[in-house]
Design a protein around this motif. Sequence first.
Motif, PDB file in Angstrom:
ATOM      1  N   VAL A   1       0.844  -1.197   0.000  1.00  0.00           N
ATOM      2  CA  VAL A   1       0.000   0.000   0.000  1.00  0.00           C
ATOM      3  C   VAL A   1       0.884   1.254   0.000  1.00  0.00           C
ATOM      4  O   VAL A   1       0.615   2.209  -0.736  1.00  0.00           O
ATOM      5  N   ALA A   2       1.941   1.241   0.781  1.00  0.00           N
ATOM      6  CA  ALA A   2       2.861   2.385   0.823  1.00  0.00           C
ATOM      7  C   ALA A   2       3.524   2.606  -0.535  1.00  0.00           C
ATOM      8  O   ALA A   2       3.692   3.753  -0.975  1.00  0.00           O
ATOM      9  N   THR A   3       3.894   1.535  -1.210  1.00  0.00           N
ATOM     10  CA  THR A   3       4.506   1.639  -2.535  1.00  0.00           C
ATOM     11  C   THR A   3       3.536   2.262  -3.525  1.00  0.00           C
ATOM     12  O   THR A   3       3.906   3.126  -4.325  1.00  0.00           O
ATOM     13  N   ALA A   4       2.266   1.839  -3.465  1.00  0.00           N
ATOM     14  CA  ALA A   4       1.248   2.415  -4.354  1.00  0.00           C
ATOM     15  C   ALA A   4       1.062   3.902  -4.058  1.00  0.00           C
ATOM     16  O   ALA A   4       0.958   4.717  -4.984  1.00  0.00           O
ATOM     17  N   CYS A   5       1.035   4.264  -2.791  1.00  0.00           N
ATOM     18  CA  CYS A   5       0.907   5.682  -2.431  1.00  0.00           C
ATOM     19  C   CYS A   5       2.082   6.480  -2.984  1.00  0.00           C
ATOM     20  O   CYS A   5       1.900   7.555  -3.569  1.00  0.00           O
ATOM     21  N   ALA A   6       3.280   5.963  -2.819  1.00  0.00           N
ATOM     22  CA  ALA A   6       4.475   6.655  -3.313  1.00  0.00           C
ATOM     23  C   ALA A   6       4.450   6.801  -4.832  1.00  0.00           C
ATOM     24  O   ALA A   6       4.836   7.842  -5.372  1.00  0.00           O
ATOM     25  N   GLU A   7       3.961   5.774  -5.517  1.00  0.00           N
ATOM     26  CA  GLU A   7       3.890   5.812  -6.982  1.00  0.00           C
ATOM     27  C   GLU A   7       3.037   6.974  -7.474  1.00  0.00           C
ATOM     28  O   GLU A   7       3.313   7.565  -8.514  1.00  0.00           O
ATOM     29  N   TYR A   8       1.994   7.321  -6.709  1.00  0.00           N
ATOM     30  CA  TYR A   8       1.079   8.396  -7.106  1.00  0.00           C
ATOM     31  C   TYR A   8       1.313   9.687  -6.319  1.00  0.00           C
ATOM     32  O   TYR A   8       0.496  10.592  -6.333  1.00  0.00           O
ATOM     33  N   ASP A   9       2.446   9.773  -5.639  1.00  0.00           N
ATOM     34  CA  ASP A   9       2.854  10.956  -4.870  1.00  0.00           C
ATOM     35  C   ASP A   9       1.905  11.294  -3.716  1.00  0.00           C
ATOM     36  O   ASP A   9       1.737  12.467  -3.366  1.00  0.00           O
ATOM     37  N   ALA A  10       1.309  10.286  -3.117  1.00  0.00           N
ATOM     38  CA  ALA A  10       0.526  10.471  -1.895  1.00  0.00           C
ATOM     39  C   ALA A  10       1.474  10.211  -0.728  1.00  0.00           C
ATOM     40  O   ALA A  10       2.071   9.139  -0.635  1.00  0.00           O
ATOM     41  N   ASN A  11       1.633  11.189   0.141  1.00  0.00           N
ATOM     42  CA  ASN A  11       2.568  11.077   1.250  1.00  0.00           C
ATOM     43  C   ASN A  11       1.858  10.569   2.504  1.00  0.00           C
ATOM     44  O   ASN A  11       0.904  11.184   2.971  1.00  0.00           O
ATOM     45  N   ILE A  12       2.328   9.459   3.043  1.00  0.00           N
ATOM     46  CA  ILE A  12       1.724   8.894   4.257  1.00  0.00           C
ATOM     47  C   ILE A  12       2.089   9.767   5.446  1.00  0.00           C
ATOM     48  O   ILE A  12       3.269   9.995   5.717  1.00  0.00           O
ATOM     49  N   VAL A  13       1.066  10.252   6.153  1.00  0.00           N
ATOM     50  CA  VAL A  13       1.266  11.153   7.276  1.00  0.00           C
ATOM     51  C   VAL A  13       1.144  10.413   8.606  1.00  0.00           C
ATOM     52  O   VAL A  13       1.854  10.697   9.554  1.00  0.00           O
ATOM     53  N   ASP A  14       0.226   9.453   8.650  1.00  0.00           N
ATOM     54  CA  ASP A  14       0.004   8.692   9.883  1.00  0.00           C
ATOM     55  C   ASP A  14      -0.532   7.316   9.505  1.00  0.00           C
ATOM     56  O   ASP A  14      -1.179   7.157   8.474  1.00  0.00           O
ATOM     57  N   ILE A  15      -0.251   6.355  10.365  1.00  0.00           N
ATOM     58  CA  ILE A  15      -0.695   4.990  10.091  1.00  0.00           C
ATOM     59  C   ILE A  15      -0.928   4.263  11.412  1.00  0.00           C
ATOM     60  O   ILE A  15      -0.181   4.435  12.370  1.00  0.00           O
ATOM     61  N   SER A  16      -1.987   3.476  11.423  1.00  0.00           N
ATOM     62  CA  SER A  16      -2.279   2.628  12.569  1.00  0.00           C
ATOM     63  C   SER A  16      -2.706   1.274  12.017  1.00  0.00           C
ATOM     64  O   SER A  16      -3.537   1.204  11.105  1.00  0.00           O
ATOM     65  N   GLN A  17      -2.114   0.207  12.546  1.00  0.00           N
ATOM     66  CA  GLN A  17      -2.489  -1.120  12.063  1.00  0.00           C
ATOM     67  C   GLN A  17      -2.584  -2.075  13.236  1.00  0.00           C
ATOM     68  O   GLN A  17      -1.962  -1.870  14.268  1.00  0.00           O
ATOM     69  N   SER A  18      -3.393  -3.087  13.018  1.00  0.00           N
ATOM     70  CA  SER A  18      -3.591  -4.085  14.062  1.00  0.00           C
ATOM     71  C   SER A  18      -3.836  -5.436  13.406  1.00  0.00           C
ATOM     72  O   SER A  18      -4.384  -5.518  12.308  1.00  0.00           O
TER      73      SER A  18
END
Length: 89
Positions: free
Chosen positions: A19-36
């Motif tokens: 998911v992070a790779t896809a975001c980077a490909e489209y220039d969406a910068n991850i600001v916060d993340i929570s996973q469980s």
Amino acid sequence: MKAVITVTGKDSVGIIAKVATACAEYDANIVDISQSVLQDYFAMIMLADIDKLNIDFSLFVDKLADLGKAQGLEIHTMHEDIFNTMHHI
């Protein structure tokens, strides 16, 4: 502007990376993340800055949904304004 991205499904190696790779490909910068992970069930909420998105937002939504389908996951992407409106009391 930001987008709220939710990912749910069976846990496997590399979900966040994909998911992070896809975001980077489209220039969406991850600001916060929570996973469980609950037993074998993966759940993630991600906040991404989409000010510099290099494709139309609706296409970005579709691309992430397609990634989810290919990985056996549900990926939903919602514009921050819609998310805030839905959760405003």
